[in-house]
Design an enzyme around this catalytic site. Sequence first.
Site, PDB file in Angstrom:
ATOM      1  N   ASP A 145       0.965  -1.180  -0.089  1.00 42.65           N
ATOM      2  CA  ASP A 145       0.009  -0.203  -0.055  1.00 42.65           C
ATOM      3  C   ASP A 145       1.017   1.327   0.009  1.00 42.65           C
ATOM      4  OD1 ASP A 145      -2.044   1.732   0.218  1.00 42.65           O
ATOM      5  OD2 ASP A 145      -3.016   0.912   1.834  1.00 42.65           O
TER       6      ASP A 145
HETATM    7  C1  BGC Z   1      -4.828   3.417   0.344  1.00 39.97           C
HETATM    8  C2  BGC Z   1      -5.053   2.385  -1.000  1.00 39.97           C
HETATM    9  C3  BGC Z   1      -4.976   3.196  -2.359  1.00 39.97           C
HETATM   10  C4  BGC Z   1      -3.615   3.808  -2.378  1.00 39.97           C
HETATM   11  C5  BGC Z   1      -3.324   4.539  -3.656  1.00 39.97           C
HETATM   12  C6  BGC Z   1      -3.593   4.210   0.066  1.00 39.97           C
HETATM   13  O1  BGC Z   1      -3.709   5.257   0.641  1.00 39.97           O
HETATM   14  O2  BGC Z   1      -4.874   2.746   1.431  1.00 39.97           O
HETATM   15  O3  BGC Z   1      -6.462   1.766  -0.867  1.00 39.97           O
HETATM   16  O4  BGC Z   1      -4.785   2.022  -3.282  1.00 39.97           O
HETATM   17  O5  BGC Z   1      -3.317   4.737  -1.143  1.00 39.97           O
HETATM   18  O6  BGC Z   1      -4.155   5.632  -3.617  1.00 39.97           O
END
Ligand code: BGC
Length: 819
Positions: free
Chosen positions: A308
């Site tokens: 993530d």
């Molecule tokens: C989130 C993810 C997301 C990623 C990219 C993160 O802060 O937890 O779900 O896909 O950002 O935007």
Amino acid sequence: MENRMLKIKKNMIIYRILLLVIFGGILFSCQTSEKDGNKSEFDVSSVIEKMTVEEKAQLVVGTGMYLPLPDSIKAMIPEGLRKELDTTTAYGKMVTRIRQYLPGTAGVTAEFPKYGITSQTLADGPAGLRISPVREGKEGTFYATAFPIATVLASTWDTKLIENIGQAIGEEVLEYGADILLAPGLNLQRDPLNGRNFEYYSEDPLVTGKMAAAMVNGIQSNGVGTSIKHYAVNNQETNRLSVNTILSERALREMYLKGFEIAVKESQPWTVMSSYNKVNGVYTSEDPELLTTILRDEWGFDGYVMTDWGGGSDIVAQLKAGNDMIQPGSPEQIQAVIAAVENGELEESILDTNVRRILSVMLRTPRFSDYQNSNKPDLEAHATLTRQAASDGMILLENKDKALPFSSSVKNIAAFGANSYDFISGGTGSGDVNEAYTVSLIEGLQNADYQVDSELQDIYTSYIKETRANQPPPENFLTALLGGKQPLPEMELDENIAKKMASNSDIALITIGRNAGEGDDRKPEAGDFYLNDKEKSLIKVVTEAFHAEGKKAIVILNIAGVIETASWKNVPDAILCSWLPGQEAGNSVVDILSGKVNPSGKLATSFPNSYEDAPTVENFPGNSVKGETDDKKDESGFSFMKREPWEVVYEEDIYVGYRYYQTFDVPVSYEFGYGKSYTSFEYSNLQLSTDSFTDQLEITVDVKNIGQVAGKEAIQVYLKAPTEKLEKPESQLIAFGKTSLLEPEAGESLSFTINAKDLASFDETNSRWLVEAGEYTIRIGASSQDIKLTDQISVSEDITVETVNKAMTPNREIEIMRQ
Ligand code: BGC
């Protein structure tokens, strides 16, 4: 408590600003050639042989994230921290180029034309494709469809419909030129207050896994990929980057990994996104037991795993563990990978494995095959689909004296509650889709030729205008930056207005709105989990005024997550839970109100009587713990950000949601699986293929519409298992299905195949899935409590369905794991 929360909030805001600075474009220079490789002859092994360590490092580390920052936020960034991309270098030029492929996505991976390695565009979901709707210097718009949030989709109990939604989302991914959708989200709705519950399906792992698999199959049928997230045990936003989640192996396997296991086995997602948190002491992105032993060796996953955004702390540990890609990536991380190979900390063969997995997925992407995307997905067809899916997922919670659907005499409608005029289609943060429009409730009513009281409309419209103009920026920084609608605080309603409307209109609608999203959890307070005084009084005053005129009042819950209903649910005549239903919101709601669509949604999550009744109340969102931060070891690029040492213990173990309420006799306001219809159904003829189970069981049951209007019914199969060796919940879902639209008097026979694993529980002592010998009760329910038919099967001796590795035990040592 209050002070602690304030402190946490302050820290989080600072953290987020810094996070964005990093994401905002720290990039560095390196050399690549622009010559095209030959695609038809692309051979992963020989390309890897030719790649330098630096190139491999550039591939496994993302190319940064570009978010245009508003001036107000720029001003808050300490001098010296902001670095711009050096566009004069070959690497800078490459990154500049690939960022233009699809503006507004979360990430892009590096391309190396000389080898034929193409970039992969990673775009957020899960309620649709998240991209920029407008592009600098380009004509036209690039809106995507905002589909209903995952919680609505799960409430349809209709996996075929979810697959159709997936197909539609996948078409937008393909036609707008993305390669991988960062979706679906399949963490469990462990606690009602998790800010991201709306992105997730259910408190039940079977519903979660089946819905996710259907979604992945639908999306990937377009030849684009998915990233199922957030793997794993990511059930809160509070201190999401540092929280250490302590839980038993059994809860882990039976509850929190189960949905992922189903999705991996039944839909083969191209990629998996590891989560931010630690599980039993180890960051998920650094955990070989989670990413290699369980995900790959046991379940057969063959794609790549990405972090993530900013997750974890030690990138070498991540790459070794089987977390192949670091997102969003920074120059320091590329250098760290190179240095680790040079100093022997990271064997190049491990890096090669990471690269191999990334390239193997790349071979399947549209960009690799030079797909010429049209930028013209079928938005009209998708609007029709989202309208239908949303009404199929709405839940009729109350309907006294058949208050709904509207009788034919209902023509003039008084709509109360600010959110009637400013309906919320989706949640906030990275899960917010940039859709072209949201149909408000009022517009939905007008589209269906109802008269909306204009005096009341004027009052609310000017209130909304004024309130929006003076509304402070969202407290949640990610909402401020990434978007999503803040609900409006409710207006104080003059009793005389309610009375006037009651005499002028035929019926009252009252919308209660709640939103939530990434970065913050919700609060067990009035105005959030509980209604506040203004809202309670609105419902009471309006209902009394309309009742005095012999008319009805209906409440619509336009909410991102579960709220308290027990104390006021008997006041109005009907309650419809629409959740956040996507861009066709008002049309979908009115389809139910008018009777055009008969509600068939059922709750995939329980509504407790109060927050205090939730099994997790003592253990959400956890506590600060003494200890060192991970800063010293932090190579993520975020080392200057404090990650508060934080811990949450899942003391409720396997007793999540209805498993807890039913086992411990805790009454709820609305139980799991509950939902009303405008018709009624008769269940009969339950047949089991055997009464002595060995390895498979066929269950069939007949369902007949015995009411006056056509409708669909979600049928649930629950199990009560013997507890000789292992304790078990009173009831657990083992299968479900949905009828087609049944006309009055029409019936359908549904069948379910139950395999041994569906009956099994996880036996920690022997690391196995065990079907205990004994008597099992099969319950066919219209909900988890409304059981229509039951029968029994027996198992003569214990069945070991599968023996797995001893992994991720609560007491394991972090140092051992990192070797
Ligand atoms: C989130 C993810 C997301 C990623 C990219 C993160 O802060 O937890 O779900 O896909 O950002 O935007």
